[in-house]
Structures are given as C-alpha cells and as structure tokens.
Write a protein that holds these residues in place. Structure first.
Motif, PDB file in Angstrom:
ATOM      1  N   VAL A  66       0.846  -1.212   0.000  1.00  0.00           N
ATOM      2  CA  VAL A  66       0.000   0.000   0.000  1.00  0.00           C
ATOM      3  C   VAL A  66       0.872   1.249   0.000  1.00  0.00           C
ATOM      4  N   LEU A  67       1.928   1.248   0.821  1.00  0.00           N
ATOM      5  CA  LEU A  67       2.811   2.423   0.915  1.00  0.00           C
ATOM      6  C   LEU A  67       3.580   2.658  -0.383  1.00  0.00           C
ATOM      7  N   LEU A  68       3.902   1.575  -1.102  1.00  0.00           N
ATOM      8  CA  LEU A  68       4.743   1.707  -2.291  1.00  0.00           C
ATOM      9  C   LEU A  68       3.961   2.077  -3.553  1.00  0.00           C
ATOM     10  N   ILE A  69       2.667   1.744  -3.591  1.00  0.00           N
ATOM     11  CA  ILE A  69       1.902   1.964  -4.836  1.00  0.00           C
ATOM     12  C   ILE A  69       1.985   3.408  -5.342  1.00  0.00           C
ATOM     13  N   PRO A  70       1.793   4.434  -4.491  1.00  0.00           N
ATOM     14  CA  PRO A  70       1.909   5.804  -5.024  1.00  0.00           C
ATOM     15  C   PRO A  70       3.299   6.104  -5.571  1.00  0.00           C
ATOM     16  N   LEU A  71       4.328   5.490  -4.977  1.00  0.00           N
ATOM     17  CA  LEU A  71       5.705   5.755  -5.416  1.00  0.00           C
ATOM     18  C   LEU A  71       6.009   5.106  -6.762  1.00  0.00           C
ATOM     19  N   THR A  72       5.186   4.125  -7.174  1.00  0.00           N
ATOM     20  CA  THR A  72       5.444   3.446  -8.442  1.00  0.00           C
ATOM     21  C   THR A  72       4.837   4.197  -9.634  1.00  0.00           C
ATOM     22  N   TYR A  73       4.133   5.283  -9.353  1.00  0.00           N
ATOM     23  CA  TYR A  73       3.425   5.991 -10.434  1.00  0.00           C
ATOM     24  C   TYR A  73       4.372   6.437 -11.541  1.00  0.00           C
ATOM     25  N   THR A  74       5.589   6.827 -11.158  1.00  0.00           N
ATOM     26  CA  THR A  74       6.544   7.345 -12.157  1.00  0.00           C
ATOM     27  C   THR A  74       7.339   6.220 -12.826  1.00  0.00           C
ATOM     28  N   LEU A  75       7.172   4.990 -12.378  1.00  0.00           N
ATOM     29  CA  LEU A  75       7.924   3.869 -12.955  1.00  0.00           C
ATOM     30  C   LEU A  75       7.175   3.273 -14.143  1.00  0.00           C
ATOM     31  N   ILE A  98       5.394  -7.213  -6.625  1.00  0.00           N
ATOM     32  CA  ILE A  98       5.287  -8.677  -6.510  1.00  0.00           C
ATOM     33  C   ILE A  98       6.428  -9.236  -5.674  1.00  0.00           C
ATOM     34  N   SER A  99       7.603  -8.642  -5.827  1.00  0.00           N
ATOM     35  CA  SER A  99       8.745  -9.098  -5.040  1.00  0.00           C
ATOM     36  C   SER A  99       8.511  -8.837  -3.548  1.00  0.00           C
ATOM     37  N   VAL A 100       7.933  -7.675  -3.215  1.00  0.00           N
ATOM     38  CA  VAL A 100       7.573  -7.376  -1.816  1.00  0.00           C
ATOM     39  C   VAL A 100       6.591  -8.420  -1.307  1.00  0.00           C
ATOM     40  N   TYR A 101       5.589  -8.718  -2.113  1.00  0.00           N
ATOM     41  CA  TYR A 101       4.526  -9.663  -1.720  1.00  0.00           C
ATOM     42  C   TYR A 101       5.109 -11.047  -1.416  1.00  0.00           C
ATOM     43  N   CYS A 102       5.883 -11.600  -2.351  1.00  0.00           N
ATOM     44  CA  CYS A 102       6.424 -12.958  -2.180  1.00  0.00           C
ATOM     45  C   CYS A 102       7.363 -13.029  -0.972  1.00  0.00           C
ATOM     46  N   ALA A 136      -5.830 -10.371   0.088  1.00  0.00           N
ATOM     47  CA  ALA A 136      -5.872  -8.944   0.453  1.00  0.00           C
ATOM     48  C   ALA A 136      -4.827  -8.151  -0.324  1.00  0.00           C
ATOM     49  N   THR A 137      -3.629  -8.732  -0.463  1.00  0.00           N
ATOM     50  CA  THR A 137      -2.563  -8.003  -1.150  1.00  0.00           C
ATOM     51  C   THR A 137      -2.871  -7.848  -2.637  1.00  0.00           C
ATOM     52  N   THR A 138      -3.417  -8.890  -3.267  1.00  0.00           N
ATOM     53  CA  THR A 138      -3.743  -8.754  -4.686  1.00  0.00           C
ATOM     54  C   THR A 138      -4.921  -7.802  -4.894  1.00  0.00           C
ATOM     55  N   ALA A 139      -5.775  -7.671  -3.870  1.00  0.00           N
ATOM     56  CA  ALA A 139      -6.852  -6.671  -3.955  1.00  0.00           C
ATOM     57  C   ALA A 139      -6.260  -5.267  -4.006  1.00  0.00           C
ATOM     58  N   VAL A 140      -5.190  -5.068  -3.209  1.00  0.00           N
ATOM     59  CA  VAL A 140      -4.495  -3.776  -3.238  1.00  0.00           C
ATOM     60  C   VAL A 140      -3.817  -3.579  -4.594  1.00  0.00           C
ATOM     61  N   MET A 141      -3.244  -4.664  -5.130  1.00  0.00           N
ATOM     62  CA  MET A 141      -2.564  -4.566  -6.424  1.00  0.00           C
ATOM     63  C   MET A 141      -3.529  -4.232  -7.559  1.00  0.00           C
ATOM     64  N   LEU A 142      -4.803  -4.602  -7.379  1.00  0.00           N
ATOM     65  CA  LEU A 142      -5.805  -4.262  -8.389  1.00  0.00           C
ATOM     66  C   LEU A 142      -5.848  -2.740  -8.577  1.00  0.00           C
ATOM     67  N   GLY A 143      -5.660  -2.020  -7.458  1.00  0.00           N
ATOM     68  CA  GLY A 143      -5.592  -0.563  -7.544  1.00  0.00           C
ATOM     69  C   GLY A 143      -4.379  -0.104  -8.327  1.00  0.00           C
TER      70      GLY A 143
END
Length: 499
Positions: free
Chosen positions: A43-52, A62-66, A324-331
């Motif tokens: 959740v914390l990282l998703i906004p930071l990935t916007y520029t990637l 996915i690496s964080v998740y696994c 739960a984590t993949t639900a966040v990834m859907l965002g």
C-alpha cells in the motif's frame, strides 16, 4: 514463445533486477517485523510506483509480496510472534525447534520450503494459468464448505493426546468466528451491545495474543528464556537427506497452496492452515506435530508461498483478487492504466510473462539472500529479554491497533494473551482455536449460501462431486483417529492383568 523470450530479456535489465532485489529486501523487513505486513508495505509503495514503467512497478510490488509471505516465519520461529498471518501455522513447530536449540534448522527449512514452494507455484503460473482459472470457476459455495470442513476435521488428529481439550479449543475458535454482525441476516451476534464488536473479531489480535503475548507472560513469570540455549544463530539449509525427507511434504504443500491460492478471497493464511492439517492427516507420525517436527515447518511455508503466486491467477485472468494483497494490487493496475482479464493475456503477453518470471526470480532471491538477512535480524534475540520483551509487547500492541484503528483489538490481544498462557498451563492445544477462527467463518457462510441456492435441500453437498469427495474425506479423517483411540484402549484393557 517470442513473448516469453522478450520478457526474459526485459527482466534482466538492471532497473528491473534492482526492483526485484529491492522489493525482496523491503518485503523481508516488513514481513519479519510484527505489525508491519507485506500488504501494508505494498500500500505504501503503490503511489511511489506511479513514475515507474508498469513492468518495473509490478516487479517491485510482486517481489515485496512474495518475500513478505516468507519472512513472517522468521519472527514466528525466533520469537513465537508471527510477522504475518500466513506464518501462524509455522509457529506451532518452528518455535518448538527454537526451544530445543535448533533455530538454524527451522529457519533453513523455512527458507528452503518457501523458495521451492514459490518456484513451483511460479512454474504453475507460467504453464497453466488460464486452466487454473477454470478450476477457480468450478468452486462454488458447496465446494468452499467442503474445503473448510476438511481443514477443520483434522482437529481429532491434532488433539490425539486429549481429544476433549482439542474439541473445546476448536469450539472456542468456532464461537469467536460467529461474533459480530451476521453477514447473511444482518443481526448482531454476541456483541453485548459494543459497537466495536459489530465488525467481528479479527483473527490477527487472537493469534498475536495466544502466541506472542502468552509467550511474553511465560518468559516473565517462568524465566524460561530460550536465548541461553541458542548460541550463534545462523541459517543452515537442510541436508540432502532432510531435503529428500521433506520433498513429499513440500510438493503436496505447493500443489495445495497453488490450488487454494487461485480461489478468490481465500488467501495464503488458509492455504497454510489447510496444508498443515493435511500434513498431519497423512503423516505416519502425526503425534510429532507441534513438538518441533520439520514437516510442520515445511508444509505451511511451501504452501503459503505457492498460494501467493496462485493468488495472481484470478487477478490476472479474471480481474478478481485472490487475497488482500492482490486486492491492493488491483488498484495499482488501475493506476497504471491496465485492465486485468482474459484480454490481458493476448494483448499484453510480454507484460504477463514478465510478471510470471518476476515471481520466480523473487523466490530464487529468497533462497540466496534470506540467510544473510536472517543472520542480521536474528541478532535481535541477543538483546536482554527485559529490554526485548517490552519492545515485542509494544510492536504487538501497535500491530493490533493498526489493523482497524480500533482499541478493542488491543484489549482483545491482551485478553487472549492471558487466556493463551492459562490454556497452555493446563495443556490445552492452541492450534484448534486458530483452525476454528480461520475456517469457521468460511464454513458457516458457504454452508448457508449453499442451502439458500438449493432452497434448503442438503443434497446439494452430494450433487457436487468435488464437495462430496471433500466431505467424504473429512468424515473418514474425523472418525478414524477416534476409532483408533478406542481400539487401542480396549486392546490395552484386555492386555492388562486382571482385566
């Protein structure tokens, strides 16, 4: 094949490899720290990935998740405090090995089983993801109910030493799963008029209390610190003989984890508990589980990492989150302008293969990097317990509160800590409570949904071949240990002099 080779060439770019490695380290840190889950880190990282770029962003997530799913076992083994819910079953045998002065063995089995389970789950993704999605669609309420009952039926095996206490513990777990607003009828149940109980009792405060807080109490009141026995903590991967011994358990746990992982809304925690239950059920020495049995670490760890990969199948193929984590990834997909679904496999084949390969590389990194991470993290146990104990207590309280920002969860954590200490003092097994609260809600809801579908006809559970087989296996495994116990007692009475 062209898209697969293109993905392979793409993923070895320095920026993508750095994303996978960085994600693995962040995942291990968040998973190993009680109260900071992998989901929270994503959740914390998703906004930071916007520029990637999208593929770099998803390789990081996915690496964080696994890695977080694996590293929850580190604190579970060393401190009896699961860093993530997926590691609760690992606590049962992992911490027992630590008490016996074998944390290196437990940690090594955890690393090996997690990496292998994740790699097998990743291979399944690459080979049969669309077919696996069809299996998920074959599961309806009767099949979910059968699966939950199969997991619960192992309580007779877990309670072989004292079935009455095991049944009472399981009933307590089932009762806790009923607290809150009835999801089908909307009626409050056992809330005692308290608004904070309307949403039910989350199982995380229960498991933190039963395992972590009760252990703090035990350390303080009985002065049985394990650090004296530990010496220098290292991680030693299993020997060839041990790998050969654990291989059937790991293969079974990985297969079970992959199948359960693809079922929407089930997740890696349920996969780990069911896999542990099945390992007990099919073991030739079920009485050794819960006493520091290596298979008791290998089964849940291989299963939860395989389930983490399996949870990507319904997300990518159907657009339905599997956890739960993949639900966040859907965002995150929406943020990057991607739409999960069947068309993603044809229109974005290179992106899909990049994600699949990323899961395998992330799990391979666990095998290579985790021993060094654990060596540093495990030094925490050398801190004197009068300092370490309060720090763990604070992390437990913060972690409990952070789930729903609800003070009731903190009081429940502390209350279940005292309850867990008392129950263990009188030799009640704790694992049936966790089985009851994790699987009880699922069993009740799917049972009632099935009856609504069939308009009250119980034959719906026999008309489904999958449900009928699952329930048949459950009935046999429920009765068999009881029958064996009765037979042994009668045989002993006959053999006793004067009987």
């Amino acid at each position: 094949m062209d898209s697969f080779l293109a993905a392979l060439l793409h993923i070895i770019q320095p920026s993508n490899l750095a994303a996978v490695l960085g994600g693995a380290l962040l995942g291990m840190l968040s998973g190993a720290t009680p109260g900071v889950s992998g989901t929270m880190m994503v959740v914390l990282l998703i906004p930071l990935t916007y520029t990637l770029e999208p593929d770099t962003a998803f390789l990081l997530l996915i690496s964080v998740y696994c890695s977080a799913v694996f590293s929850g076992s580190i604190s579970a083994i060393l401190f009896r405090t699961p860093g993530a819910p997926e590691a609760v079953a690992t606590t049962l045998d992992g911490y027992e090995l630590t008490k016996q002065g074998k944390p290196h063995e437990a940690l090594g089995i955890s690393v090996y089983s997690s990496a292998l389970g994740g790699l097998l789950g990743g291979a399944a993704l690459i080979l049969v993801a669309p077919q696996l999605a069809k299996i998920a669609l074959a599961f309806g309420p009767p099949e979910y109910f059968g699966m939950a009952i199969m997991g619960l039926s192992v309580v007779t095996t877990l309670g072989a030493k004292n079935m009455v206490k095991a049944f009472l513990a399981a009933l307590l777990g089932l009762f806790l799963a009923t607290v809150g607003i009835d999801p089908m009828a909307g009626i409050p149940r056992f809330t005692f008029g308290l608004p904070s109980l309307m949403s039910g009792i989350d199982f995380i405060p229960v498991l933190i209390g039963l395992f972590a807080i009760s252990e703090i109490l035990r350390q303080v009141m009985e002065d049985t610190s394990v650090k004296v026995k530990l010496g220098k903590i290292r991680t030693s991967l299993p020997s060839f003989a041990m790998q050969k011994r654990l291989m059937p358990t790991i293969l079974g746990g990985s297969a079970l984890g992959t199948v359960i992982g693809i079922l929407p809304g089930i997740g890696a925690t349920t996969a780990a508990m069911v896999s542990y239950s099945e390992a007990v059920r099919w073991s030739k020495t079920p009485e050794k589980f819960g006493t520091g049995h290596p298979e008791g670490v290998a089964a849940p760890e291989s299963s939860n990492n395989a389930a983490a990969n399996g949870a990507m199948v319904p997300l990518l193929a159907l657009g339905i989150p599997g956890s739960a984590t993949t639900a966040v990834m859907l965002g995150a997909f929406i943020l990057h302008g991607l739409k999960p679904g069947p068309l993603l496999f044809t229109e974005q084949a290179e992106f899909i293969n990049t994600i699949f390969l990323g899961t395998m590389i992330a799990n391979a990194i666990i095998l290579l990097v985790a021993p060094f991470f654990i060596r540093g993290f495990a030094n925490i146990i050398r801190i004197p317990y009068p300092i370490l104990g309060p720090v763990i207590l604070v992390l437990c309280i913060v972690g409990s509160y952070a789930i729903r920002n609800n003070m009731m969860d903190v009081w429940l954590t502390l209350g279940f800590g005292v309850l867990g200490y008392i129950l263990e003092k009188y030799h009640f097994p704790l694992s049936p409570i966790i089985l009851g609260i994790v699987l009880g809600g699922l069993a009740e809801q799917e049972f009632r949904r099935s009856l609504i579908m069939s308009e009250g006809d119980y034959a719906i559970f026999l008309n489904s071949p999958i449900a009928a087989v699952l329930l048949g296996v459950s009935l046999l495994s429920f009765i068999a240990p009881i029958a064996v116990n009765i037979y042994k007692k009668r045989k002993a009475n006959v053999a006793a002099p004067g009987a």
